[in-house]
Design a protein around this motif. Structure first.
Motif, mmCIF file in Angstrom:
data_model
loop_
_atom_site.group_PDB
_atom_site.id
_atom_site.type_symbol
_atom_site.label_atom_id
_atom_site.label_comp_id
_atom_site.label_asym_id
_atom_site.label_seq_id
_atom_site.Cartn_x
_atom_site.Cartn_y
_atom_site.Cartn_z
ATOM 1 N N GLY A 61 0.786 -1.219 0.000
ATOM 2 C CA GLY A 61 0.000 0.000 0.000
ATOM 3 C C GLY A 61 0.820 1.271 0.000
ATOM 4 N N TYR A 62 2.149 1.161 -0.081
ATOM 5 C CA TYR A 62 3.007 2.346 -0.038
ATOM 6 C C TYR A 62 3.310 2.909 -1.419
ATOM 7 C CZ TYR A 62 3.735 1.513 4.919
ATOM 8 O OH TYR A 62 3.542 1.352 6.278
ATOM 9 N N GLY A 63 2.797 2.288 -2.457
ATOM 10 C CA GLY A 63 3.018 2.799 -3.803
ATOM 11 C C GLY A 63 4.495 2.837 -4.151
ATOM 12 N N GLN A 64 4.933 3.950 -4.726
ATOM 13 C CA GLN A 64 6.326 4.096 -5.135
ATOM 14 C C GLN A 64 7.186 4.763 -4.069
ATOM 15 O OE1 GLN A 64 6.933 5.564 -9.219
ATOM 16 N NE2 GLN A 64 4.778 5.170 -9.637
ATOM 17 N N ARG A 65 6.633 4.978 -2.883
ATOM 18 C CA ARG A 65 7.419 5.588 -1.811
ATOM 19 C C ARG A 65 8.621 4.696 -1.468
ATOM 20 N NH1 ARG A 65 2.180 6.077 -0.882
ATOM 21 N NH2 ARG A 65 1.267 8.158 -0.539
ATOM 22 N N GLU A 66 9.763 5.329 -1.259
ATOM 23 C CA GLU A 66 10.966 4.597 -0.872
ATOM 24 C C GLU A 66 10.871 4.265 0.613
ATOM 25 O OE1 GLU A 66 15.678 4.884 -2.007
ATOM 26 O OE2 GLU A 66 14.510 6.732 -1.858
ATOM 27 N N LEU A 67 11.068 2.991 0.950
ATOM 28 C CA LEU A 67 10.963 2.535 2.333
ATOM 29 C C LEU A 67 12.353 2.180 2.855
ATOM 30 C CD1 LEU A 67 7.794 0.260 2.088
ATOM 31 C CD2 LEU A 67 7.940 2.698 2.694
ATOM 32 N N ILE A 68 12.742 2.868 3.920
ATOM 33 C CA ILE A 68 14.082 2.731 4.485
ATOM 34 C C ILE A 68 13.942 2.359 5.954
ATOM 35 C CG2 ILE A 68 16.261 3.921 4.944
ATOM 36 C CD1 ILE A 68 15.450 5.890 2.667
ATOM 37 N N VAL A 69 14.605 1.284 6.369
ATOM 38 C CA VAL A 69 14.576 0.872 7.769
ATOM 39 C C VAL A 69 15.845 1.371 8.454
ATOM 40 C CG1 VAL A 69 14.607 -1.085 9.367
ATOM 41 C CG2 VAL A 69 13.164 -1.164 7.322
ATOM 42 N N ARG A 70 15.670 2.206 9.487
ATOM 43 C CA ARG A 70 16.843 2.631 10.255
ATOM 44 C C ARG A 70 17.048 1.670 11.425
ATOM 45 N NH1 ARG A 70 18.283 8.467 13.033
ATOM 46 N NH2 ARG A 70 16.370 8.085 14.230
ATOM 47 N N THR A 71 18.215 1.053 11.457
ATOM 48 C CA THR A 71 18.543 0.078 12.483
ATOM 49 C C THR A 71 19.242 0.749 13.660
ATOM 50 O OG1 THR A 71 20.710 -0.394 11.520
ATOM 51 C CG2 THR A 71 18.833 -1.691 10.713
ATOM 52 N N ASN A 72 19.397 0.001 14.717
ATOM 53 C CA ASN A 72 20.276 0.402 15.803
ATOM 54 C C ASN A 72 21.710 0.030 15.441
ATOM 55 O OD1 ASN A 72 18.489 1.230 18.326
ATOM 56 N ND2 ASN A 72 17.453 -0.476 17.308
ATOM 57 N N SER A 89 13.252 -7.791 4.849
ATOM 58 C CA SER A 89 12.040 -7.089 5.266
ATOM 59 C C SER A 89 11.194 -6.616 4.093
ATOM 60 C CB SER A 89 12.419 -5.881 6.126
ATOM 61 O OG SER A 89 13.163 -4.945 5.354
ATOM 62 N N GLY A 90 11.809 -6.532 2.919
ATOM 63 C CA GLY A 90 11.112 -5.964 1.773
ATOM 64 C C GLY A 90 11.345 -4.481 1.611
ATOM 65 N N ALA A 91 12.162 -3.903 2.490
ATOM 66 C CA ALA A 91 12.488 -2.482 2.392
ATOM 67 C C ALA A 91 13.394 -2.226 1.183
ATOM 68 C CB ALA A 91 13.171 -2.009 3.671
ATOM 69 N N ASP A 92 13.449 -0.963 0.780
ATOM 70 C CA ASP A 92 14.346 -0.578 -0.313
ATOM 71 C C ASP A 92 15.772 -0.381 0.161
ATOM 72 O OD1 ASP A 92 12.383 -0.212 -2.548
ATOM 73 O OD2 ASP A 92 11.550 1.245 -1.153
ATOM 74 N N ALA A 93 15.917 0.013 1.433
ATOM 75 C CA ALA A 93 17.245 0.329 1.946
ATOM 76 C C ALA A 93 17.283 0.178 3.459
ATOM 77 C CB ALA A 93 17.642 1.755 1.562
ATOM 78 N N VAL A 94 18.504 0.043 3.966
ATOM 79 C CA VAL A 94 18.775 0.012 5.407
ATOM 80 C C VAL A 94 19.597 1.247 5.736
ATOM 81 C CG1 VAL A 94 19.938 -1.235 7.262
ATOM 82 C CG2 VAL A 94 18.752 -2.502 5.467
ATOM 83 N N LEU A 95 19.187 1.978 6.753
ATOM 84 C CA LEU A 95 19.890 3.182 7.181
ATOM 85 C C LEU A 95 20.664 2.878 8.453
ATOM 86 C CD1 LEU A 95 20.521 6.207 6.972
ATOM 87 C CD2 LEU A 95 18.320 6.672 8.101
ATOM 88 N N LEU A 96 21.992 2.981 8.374
ATOM 89 C CA LEU A 96 22.853 2.694 9.517
ATOM 90 C C LEU A 96 23.099 3.966 10.312
ATOM 91 C CD1 LEU A 96 25.570 0.558 7.667
ATOM 92 C CD2 LEU A 96 23.445 -0.252 8.731
ATOM 93 N N PRO A 97 22.933 3.928 11.634
ATOM 94 C CA PRO A 97 23.142 5.141 12.436
ATOM 95 C C PRO A 97 24.613 5.357 12.779
ATOM 96 C CG PRO A 97 22.470 3.367 13.873
ATOM 97 C CD PRO A 97 22.482 2.802 12.467
ATOM 98 N N LYS A 98 24.965 6.620 12.932
ATOM 99 C CA LYS A 98 26.279 7.013 13.460
ATOM 100 C C LYS A 98 27.441 6.261 12.815
ATOM 101 C CE LYS A 98 24.552 8.715 17.868
ATOM 102 N NZ LYS A 98 23.116 8.607 17.538
ATOM 103 N N VAL A 99 27.437 6.203 11.500
ATOM 104 C CA VAL A 99 28.535 5.555 10.767
ATOM 105 C C VAL A 99 29.777 6.442 10.843
ATOM 106 C CG1 VAL A 99 29.322 4.764 8.517
ATOM 107 C CG2 VAL A 99 26.949 4.371 9.221
ATOM 108 N N GLU A 100 30.897 5.839 11.192
ATOM 109 C CA GLU A 100 32.134 6.617 11.311
ATOM 110 C C GLU A 100 33.289 6.050 10.494
ATOM 111 O OE1 GLU A 100 31.887 8.879 15.553
ATOM 112 O OE2 GLU A 100 32.725 6.857 15.614
ATOM 113 N N SER A 101 33.071 4.908 9.824
ATOM 114 C CA SER A 101 34.160 4.306 9.055
ATOM 115 C C SER A 101 33.604 3.438 7.943
ATOM 116 C CB SER A 101 35.055 3.450 9.961
ATOM 117 O OG SER A 101 34.363 2.294 10.388
ATOM 118 N N ALA A 102 34.440 3.217 6.936
ATOM 119 C CA ALA A 102 34.068 2.306 5.859
ATOM 120 C C ALA A 102 33.952 0.883 6.379
ATOM 121 C CB ALA A 102 35.107 2.383 4.741
#
Length: 296
Positions: A61-72, A89-102
Motif C-alpha cells: 500500500g506504499y506505492g512508489q514511496r521509498e521505504l528505508i529501515v533505520r537500524t540500531n 524485510s522488503g524495504a528498499d534500503a537500510v539506514l545505519l546510524p552514526k557511521v564513522e568508518s568504511a
C-alpha cells in the motif's frame, strides 16, 4: 558520477513501534519513509517494532514511496538482529546510524548478505559525528551497495558544541564535505531535520538553503512539513519548461555542428543541458509517483 533520478524531496521519519503512523504513511505525500528502530523506539519496544515494521511493509500500500529501515548500531544489544530482520524485510534500503568508518559499512553489509539480503537492498549512512565528517570519502566509497547519505545535524551540532543558527554556518564545512563525497560517488544525500515545528519561516529558509547547497531533499519529523519540503526540492513548472527549451535548442544547434546556443538570453552549453535533463527526469518521476498515488 551518474546516479538514478528518484524523488526524495521530503523523507519522513516514522516510529517503527507505531503501527497507526506507518498506516498513515501510505496516504502522505512523502517521497520516502524512514521506518525507525533507533531513536524513536524505546529499548523495551525494539523487538516488537521489528515485527510491526515487517507487517507494514509486507502489507503493501506504499506505492512508489521509498521505504528505508533505520537500524540500531552494531554496538547496541539490538543492532545485529535489526540487520538480520532488515535483510529480508522488503524495504528498499537500510539506514545505519552514526557511521564513522568504511569498515562499519562493510561489517553491516556482510551481515545483510549472510542473512540473504537481495542484491537491490541498498545501504544508507547517517552522517552525524565529527569523525564521520573526516572519514566521509572512505564511507562513500565503501561498497557499491551504498545508496545515500543522511545528515544527522542534531547529533552533529551537539558533538561540535555548535549552535543551531538560521544560516547553519557552524555546520557548513560538514555539510559541504558530505555533499562533495555524495556527488563524487554518485550517491543521494538528504539534509537533516528542522526541529522547531512552529517556525514555518525558519523551516522554509532551511529548505531553501538545502536546495542551494545541492541536497536532494530533506528528512522530516512531522507530516505537516511535507508540502513545503516537496515544493522547495521539486523543480518548478517554470524550471521544467525552461529545461525543455534548453534541451530542444541545444539539440538543434548540435545538429548544425554548434556547441553552444543562446536561449532566453542565456548561453547554454552541454553542462547546462545535462542539468536540464536531470530536472526534466526528476519532474517526470514526481509526476509518475503522484499519478501512482492517485490511482492507488
Amino acid at each position: 558520477m551518474a546516479m538514478t533520478v528518484r524523488p526524495r524531496r521530503g523523507v519522513l521519519y516514522m516510529p517503527g513501534s507505531n503501527p497507526r503512523a506507518m498506516e498513515k504513511g501510505k496516504t502522505l505525500p512523502a517521497d520516502g519513509l524512514i521506518l525507525d528502530l533507533e531513536d524513536a523506539v524505546a529499548p523495551d519496544a525494539k523487538a516488537a517494532a521489528r515485527g510491526q515494521i515487517g507487517a507494514a511493509i509486507q502489507g503493501g500500500g506504499y506505492g512508489q514511496r521509498e521505504l528505508i529501515v533505520r537500524t540500531n548500531g552494531l554496538n547496541t544489544p539490538w543492532g545485529y538482529e535489526d540487520l538480520v530482520f532488515a535483510a529480508n524485510s522488503g524495504a528498499d534500503a537500510v539506514l545505519l546510524p552514526k557511521v564513522e568508518s568504511a569498515d562499519a559499512v562493510r561489517q553491516a553489509e556482510q551481515i545483510l548478505v549472510a542473512s540473504g539480503a537481495p542484491a537491490g537492498l541498498k545501504i544508507w549512512c547517517m552522517m552525524e559525528t565529527p569523525l564521520a565528517m573526516l572519514n566521509v570519502k572512505e564511507i562513500a566509497g565503501a561498497t557499491p551497495r551504498l545508496g545515500g547519505l543522511v545528515m544527522g545535524t542534531s547529533d552533529l551540532a551537539k558533538d561540535l558544541h555548535a549552535a543551531h543558527t538560521r544560516d547553519r554556518l557552524p555546520m557548513i564545512t560538514s555539510l559541504g564535505l558530505c555533499l562533495l563525497a555524495a556527488r563524487a560517488y554518485g550517491l543521494a544525500i538528504l539534509d537533516g531535520v528542522y526541529l522547531d515545528l512552529n517556525d514555518d519561516e525558519g523551516f522554509a529558509a532551511s529548505c531553501r538553503q538545502g536546495v542551494e547547497l545541492g541536497f536532494d531533499g530533506k528528512t522530516l519529523i512531522h507530516p505537516k512539513t511535507l508540502a513545503a519540503a516537496n515544493a522547495a526540492f521539486g523543480p518548478s513548472a517554470e524550471e521544467v519548461a525552461q529545461s525543455r527549451r534548453f534541451i530542444e535548442a541545444f539539440q538543434a544547434a548540435s545538429a548544425e555542428g554548434k556547441g553552444v546556443v543562446v536561449v532566453d538570453g542565456k548561453l547554454v552549453e552541454n553542462l547546462h543541458v545535462e542539468n536540464a535533463r536531470r530536472l526534466v527526469a526528476l519532474a517526470e518521476a514526481i509526476e509518475a509517483m503522484s499519478s501512482g498515488a492517485a490511482s492507488a
